[in-house]
Structure formats: C-alpha cells, structure tokens
Design an enzyme around this catalytic site. Structure first.
Site, PDB file in Angstrom:
ATOM      1  N   ARG A   1       0.807  -1.222   0.000  1.00  0.00           N
ATOM      2  CA  ARG A   1       0.000   0.000   0.000  1.00  0.00           C
ATOM      3  C   ARG A   1       0.839   1.271   0.000  1.00  0.00           C
ATOM      4  NH1 ARG A   1      -5.519  -0.243   2.148  1.00  0.00           N
ATOM      5  NH2 ARG A   1      -6.382  -2.080   1.137  1.00  0.00           N
TER       6      ARG A   1
ATOM      7  N   ASP B   1      -6.969  -2.809  -7.199  1.00  0.00           N
ATOM      8  CA  ASP B   1      -7.469  -3.441  -5.976  1.00  0.00           C
ATOM      9  C   ASP B   1      -7.793  -4.895  -6.262  1.00  0.00           C
ATOM     10  OD1 ASP B   1      -8.350  -2.542  -3.110  1.00  0.00           O
ATOM     11  OD2 ASP B   1      -9.814  -4.027  -3.773  1.00  0.00           O
TER      12      ASP B   1
ATOM     13  N   ARG C   1      -6.861  11.339  -6.030  1.00  0.00           N
ATOM     14  CA  ARG C   1      -8.036  10.555  -5.642  1.00  0.00           C
ATOM     15  C   ARG C   1      -9.283  11.438  -5.648  1.00  0.00           C
ATOM     16  NH1 ARG C   1     -11.903   8.506  -3.949  1.00  0.00           N
ATOM     17  NH2 ARG C   1     -12.199   6.974  -2.313  1.00  0.00           N
TER      18      ARG C   1
ATOM     19  N   TYR D   1     -14.896 -11.639   0.506  1.00  0.00           N
ATOM     20  CA  TYR D   1     -15.651 -10.410   0.190  1.00  0.00           C
ATOM     21  C   TYR D   1     -16.858 -10.717  -0.696  1.00  0.00           C
ATOM     22  CZ  TYR D   1     -11.836  -7.747   2.230  1.00  0.00           C
ATOM     23  OH  TYR D   1     -10.922  -7.233   3.113  1.00  0.00           O
TER      24      TYR D   1
ATOM     25  N   ARG E   1      -3.563   6.859   0.870  1.00  0.00           N
ATOM     26  CA  ARG E   1      -4.045   8.087   1.524  1.00  0.00           C
ATOM     27  C   ARG E   1      -3.058   8.786   2.440  1.00  0.00           C
ATOM     28  NH1 ARG E   1      -9.436   5.147   3.303  1.00  0.00           N
ATOM     29  NH2 ARG E   1      -7.779   3.620   3.473  1.00  0.00           N
TER      30      ARG E   1
HETATM   31  O1  CP3 Z   1      -0.011  -1.856  -2.382  1.00  0.00           O
HETATM   32  C1  CP3 Z   1      -0.348  -0.958  -3.197  1.00  0.00           C
HETATM   33  O2  CP3 Z   1       0.036   0.230  -3.102  1.00  0.00           O
HETATM   34  C2  CP3 Z   1      -1.175  -1.343  -4.417  1.00  0.00           C
HETATM   35  C3  CP3 Z   1      -2.562  -1.097  -4.369  1.00  0.00           C
HETATM   36  C4  CP3 Z   1      -3.474  -1.970  -3.527  1.00  0.00           C
HETATM   37  C5  CP3 Z   1      -4.694  -1.463  -2.973  1.00  0.00           C
HETATM   38  N1  CP3 Z   1      -5.358  -2.501  -2.414  1.00  0.00           N
HETATM   39  C6  CP3 Z   1      -5.125  -0.067  -3.055  1.00  0.00           C
HETATM   40  C7  CP3 Z   1      -6.220   0.403  -2.175  1.00  0.00           C
HETATM   41  C8  CP3 Z   1      -3.410  -3.335  -3.213  1.00  0.00           C
HETATM   42  C9  CP3 Z   1      -2.312  -4.355  -3.509  1.00  0.00           C
HETATM   43  C10 CP3 Z   1      -4.617  -3.659  -2.516  1.00  0.00           C
HETATM   44  C11 CP3 Z   1      -4.928  -5.024  -2.048  1.00  0.00           C
HETATM   45  C12 CP3 Z   1      -6.129  -5.254  -1.236  1.00  0.00           C
HETATM   46  N2  CP3 Z   1      -7.348  -4.654  -1.347  1.00  0.00           N
HETATM   47  C13 CP3 Z   1      -6.219  -6.252  -0.241  1.00  0.00           C
HETATM   48  C14 CP3 Z   1      -5.124  -7.228   0.136  1.00  0.00           C
HETATM   49  C15 CP3 Z   1      -4.082  -6.598   0.972  1.00  0.00           C
HETATM   50  C16 CP3 Z   1      -4.524  -6.119   2.313  1.00  0.00           C
HETATM   51  O3  CP3 Z   1      -4.413  -4.915   2.547  1.00  0.00           O
HETATM   52  O4  CP3 Z   1      -4.970  -6.951   3.127  1.00  0.00           O
HETATM   53  C17 CP3 Z   1      -7.525  -6.190   0.288  1.00  0.00           C
HETATM   54  C18 CP3 Z   1      -8.072  -7.077   1.388  1.00  0.00           C
HETATM   55  C19 CP3 Z   1      -8.232  -5.188  -0.430  1.00  0.00           C
HETATM   56  C20 CP3 Z   1      -9.656  -4.796  -0.281  1.00  0.00           C
HETATM   57  C21 CP3 Z   1      -9.815  -3.388   0.106  1.00  0.00           C
HETATM   58  N3  CP3 Z   1      -9.502  -2.299  -0.683  1.00  0.00           N
HETATM   59  C22 CP3 Z   1     -10.337  -2.889   1.329  1.00  0.00           C
HETATM   60  C23 CP3 Z   1     -10.781  -3.752   2.498  1.00  0.00           C
HETATM   61  C24 CP3 Z   1     -10.314  -1.497   1.241  1.00  0.00           C
HETATM   62  C25 CP3 Z   1     -10.890  -0.515   2.238  1.00  0.00           C
HETATM   63  C26 CP3 Z   1     -10.003  -0.269   3.381  1.00  0.00           C
HETATM   64  C27 CP3 Z   1      -9.245   1.006   3.174  1.00  0.00           C
HETATM   65  O5  CP3 Z   1      -8.034   1.025   3.426  1.00  0.00           O
HETATM   66  O6  CP3 Z   1      -9.899   1.981   2.783  1.00  0.00           O
HETATM   67  C28 CP3 Z   1      -9.752  -1.142  -0.022  1.00  0.00           C
HETATM   68  C29 CP3 Z   1      -9.524   0.212  -0.542  1.00  0.00           C
HETATM   69  C30 CP3 Z   1      -8.162   0.553  -1.068  1.00  0.00           C
HETATM   70  N4  CP3 Z   1      -7.374  -0.260  -1.845  1.00  0.00           N
HETATM   71  C31 CP3 Z   1      -7.500   1.806  -0.885  1.00  0.00           C
HETATM   72  C32 CP3 Z   1      -6.286   1.712  -1.581  1.00  0.00           C
HETATM   73  C33 CP3 Z   1      -5.239   2.785  -1.734  1.00  0.00           C
HETATM   74  C34 CP3 Z   1      -8.054   3.007  -0.137  1.00  0.00           C
HETATM   75  C35 CP3 Z   1      -9.194   3.587  -0.935  1.00  0.00           C
HETATM   76  C36 CP3 Z   1      -9.223   5.092  -1.042  1.00  0.00           C
HETATM   77  O7  CP3 Z   1      -8.293   5.718  -1.566  1.00  0.00           O
HETATM   78  O8  CP3 Z   1     -10.258   5.634  -0.654  1.00  0.00           O
END
Ligand code: CP3
Length: 349
Positions: free
Chosen positions: A32, A82, A45, A158, A36
């Site tokens: 990640r 994602d 974003r 999910y 944010r």
């Molecule tokens: O690592 C990176 O920088 C690459 C991008 C990436 C994102 N999500 C961007 C993201 C990767 C590899 C993921 C994987 C992901 N997504 C996982 C597996 C890894 C982990 O963290 O456990 C999972 C379970 C998800 C599902 C997901 N996506 C959730 C549960 C959420 C909401 C929680 C949150 O942090 O808001 C997301 C949203 C998400 N994915 C964001 C980002 C940058 C935040 C969204 C935003 O900008 O509003």
C-alpha cells in the site's frame, strides 16, 4: 540463465533477491505504498471521483503508482488497483463506500455463483492492463514492476460476505455447509486469476504477488484446501505461461502453516506478517524462499527510536539470506510520510 538475463538481475535489486541472492543492502518496497498517507495521492483521488474510477483510469492510476517511487526511490512499484476489480469484472456489483470500505451484492449459494460471467472479464480489466503498460514505460529499468491479484480465498470472503469482516464468517459458513458449491467459486477464481496475472505480465509486470490477507482464520484442513491448493495452481499456471516470472505469496497470519505454504505451493517469495518471529522466518522459511517483511505498520506511524531499533533487528536477522524489506501488512493512512523517508534512508545506509 544467459549473461544478459543474469546481468539484468544484478542491476535490479528486487529480482536479484527473488533469484535467491542476499544483498548487503536489501531492496525495499511497502505494501500500500500508494495511498491516503500521501497528500499527492489524496489530490489525485479527489479528482478521480470514486476509488474504482481511479482504478480504471490508466493515466491517473499510473500517476499514483509512480508517486511513491518519485518521493522515496523504492526498488519496486506495485500496480495501483485493488483485489476487488476481479469480482467487479465477473459482473458482481462492487462499490467502495467512503469511510466504510468495499460493499458487494453478496453471493451466498450456488445460484449466486451462476450469476457470475467470464464473458467480459478481460475487456473489463483492459484499463488496468493499460496502466501496467504506462507505468512500465515510465519506470527506470532498475525499478521492478509488481503485478498482483487477491488469492481466491480472500477474494471469496468479500464476494460471499458482501463486505470485510473480522472473522469471514459468511465464507467459512458457505465452505462448511456446501464445500462442493464453494469450490466452484474458488475454481473460477483460480482460472481467472491465472489469466489476469498472465495478462499483467504480458503488459509489463515483472513479479506477481498473491494477497491472501484472510488466510489466518482457517483450520489446517481448510487452509490446505482453500489457500494452499489454489495458490499452488495459480503459481504453476503462471509459471507454465510466463516462465521466469517470480511469484510472491502472502498467506497473512498463517503462523506455523507458512512453512507448509512455501513447500507445497513452490512460490519464489513469501511475504511475512508482523506476528511471525524473526528467528522462525530466518530458520524455517528463508532456506526455502526469499522472505519479505515484516515491520509493524503501526510502528511506522509512531516512529522514533523504537522504529529504528526494530528496523535494525529485522535487518540483522534477515540480511544474511534472500530478503526484501517490507511491512507485515499495508501502510495505514495516518502514517507520516517523513517516517517512510527515514525508513528508506536507514535501510540504504
Ligand atoms: O499496495 C499498493 O500500493 C497497491 C494497491 C493496492 C490497494 N489494495 C489499493 C487500495 C493493493 C495491492 C490492494 C490489495 C487489497 N485490497 C487487499 C489485500 C491486501 C490487504 O491490505 O490486506 C484487500 C483485502 C483489499 C480490499 C480493500 N480495498 C479494502 C478492504 C479497502 C478498504 C479499506 C481502506 O483502506 O480503505 C480497499 C480500498 C483501497 N485499496 C484503498 C487503496 C489505496 C483506499 C481507498 C481510497 O483511496 O479511498
């Protein structure tokens, strides 16, 4: 390996580590790393509309993929996307609700699985592949581009639960009630994940990581069936079509089952969560795979001497073998970007 290929590994620190070679200064990237905690991410974003709009907008997704590379000089970029674009591309309704996370129309039985369709899968994901091409052409050759997808079990939690949950009760319930029905969903996810990862590789990804964030809540038999088996099939499927591309597995919170995971899936690298003891990683895992991890993301938030000491402990324990510095899970939004800069400086010293 011919001379040219081995030279290219020598000048690409992440690929060198994944080929099994230790290094005096390990490569570093952070899960990640685009997100944010970076003001420049929040700006893009806000301009993009919804989170999924950003994922499907190649110029903007490429831009946020590159932001942490420009700011910190990491050794790898990870595609900005994602894990839930996969159910979206299969026709399940996926939304990201502000301050709540993902919300999907839950699939709770075999009839629900029947509503999924592969027909538009690759067309739907074409913008993500375009992002991969744009990022690869903008990156310095020494920086490795990582593609990824969610592992079938985590994606299924999910799809079945309709949202994130601390115990994944809905998916575990489906898998216990109707293992054959549930395995139809897992098999579909295995098949499309191989296609999707191979398409990312063809577009320019040089390593792929499989995120199984919810692997840790399963008893050993279910872990073998829903996490290890699918990861093995995906690793073998990718290798058959894209030989030489390293695969990193991340069976988060799997504890002592990490070792079985490596042995049985044949992954090249394994991402270690924060709770794994360094001695266990060094003695039980590193002889069999390149290890990645495992700094606590919350220590990166608080910073200071405790952070410095822990970074030193990790380096001391793991730098003797093939190792990639990373967190044990994703960066959290409240992380001060300066702490990330200090972390990178300390690793490179
Ligand atoms: O690592 C990176 O920088 C690459 C991008 C990436 C994102 N999500 C961007 C993201 C990767 C590899 C993921 C994987 C992901 N997504 C996982 C597996 C890894 C982990 O963290 O456990 C999972 C379970 C998800 C599902 C997901 N996506 C959730 C549960 C959420 C909401 C929680 C949150 O942090 O808001 C997301 C949203 C998400 N994915 C964001 C980002 C940058 C935040 C969204 C935003 O900008 O509003």
């Amino acid at each position: 390996m011919d001379t040219k290929a081995s030279e290219s590994v020598e000048t690409r620190p992440l690929l060198k580590a994944l080929s099994g070679k230790p290094s005096s200064s390990p490569p570093i990237w952070l899960m990640r790393q685009a997100g944010r905690y970076l003001p420049e991410y929040r700006e893009v974003r806000a301009a993009a509309g919804s989170f999924l709009d950003l994922c499907y907008n190649p110029p903007l997704a490429a831009k946020v993929t590159l932001q942490p590379i420009e700011r910190f000089g990491f050794d790898a970029a990870i595609l900005f996307s994602d894990i839930l674009v996969v159910p979206d591309a299969l026709g399940q309704n996926v939304k990201f609700v502000e301050n709540e996370g993902p919300v999907l129309d839950a699939i709770t039985d075999r009839d629900g699985i029947q509503t999924l369709s592969q027909e538009k899968f690759m067309t739907h994901l074409e913008p993500v592949l375009e992002t991969v091409r744009e990022v690869r052409s903008a990156l310095d050759p020494s920086v490795t581009l990582i593609g990824f997808c969610g592992a079938p079990w985590t994606v299924a939690t999910y799809m079945v639960g309709g949202r994130g949950s601390p115990d994944q009760a809905a998916a575990r319930g489906f898998a216990y009630r109707d293992p054959e029905g549930f395995s139809a969903l897992i098999d579909l996810l295995v098949e499309v994940s191989i296609d999707y990862l191979c398409a990312q590789i063809e577009a320019g990804a040089q390593v792929v990581q499989l995120f199984d964030s919810w692997a840790g809540n399963l008893p050993e038999g279910e872990f073998a069936r829903w996490c290890v088996g699918p990861a093995k099939r995906i690793t073998e499927g990718v290798r058959a079509r894209a030989p030489g591309i390293p695969v990193i597995g991340f069976p988060r919170a799997a504890g002592p089952l990490y070792k079985d995971f490596i042995e049985q899936t044949g992954v090249d690298g394994v991402s270690c969560d924060t709770s794994l003891p360094l001695a266990y990683i060094r003695d039980e895992l590193q002889p069999h795979a390149t290890v990645q991890g495992n700094l606590d993301p919350l220590l990166l938030v608080s910073g200071g001497d405790a952070l410095k000491r822990r970074i030193d402990e990790i380096l001391q324990a793991l730098s003797g073998g093939p190792f990639i510095f990373n967190l044990g899970h994703g960066i959290v939004p409240q992380t001060p970007p300066e702490h990330v800069g200090e972390l990178v400086r300390q690793i490179r010293q």
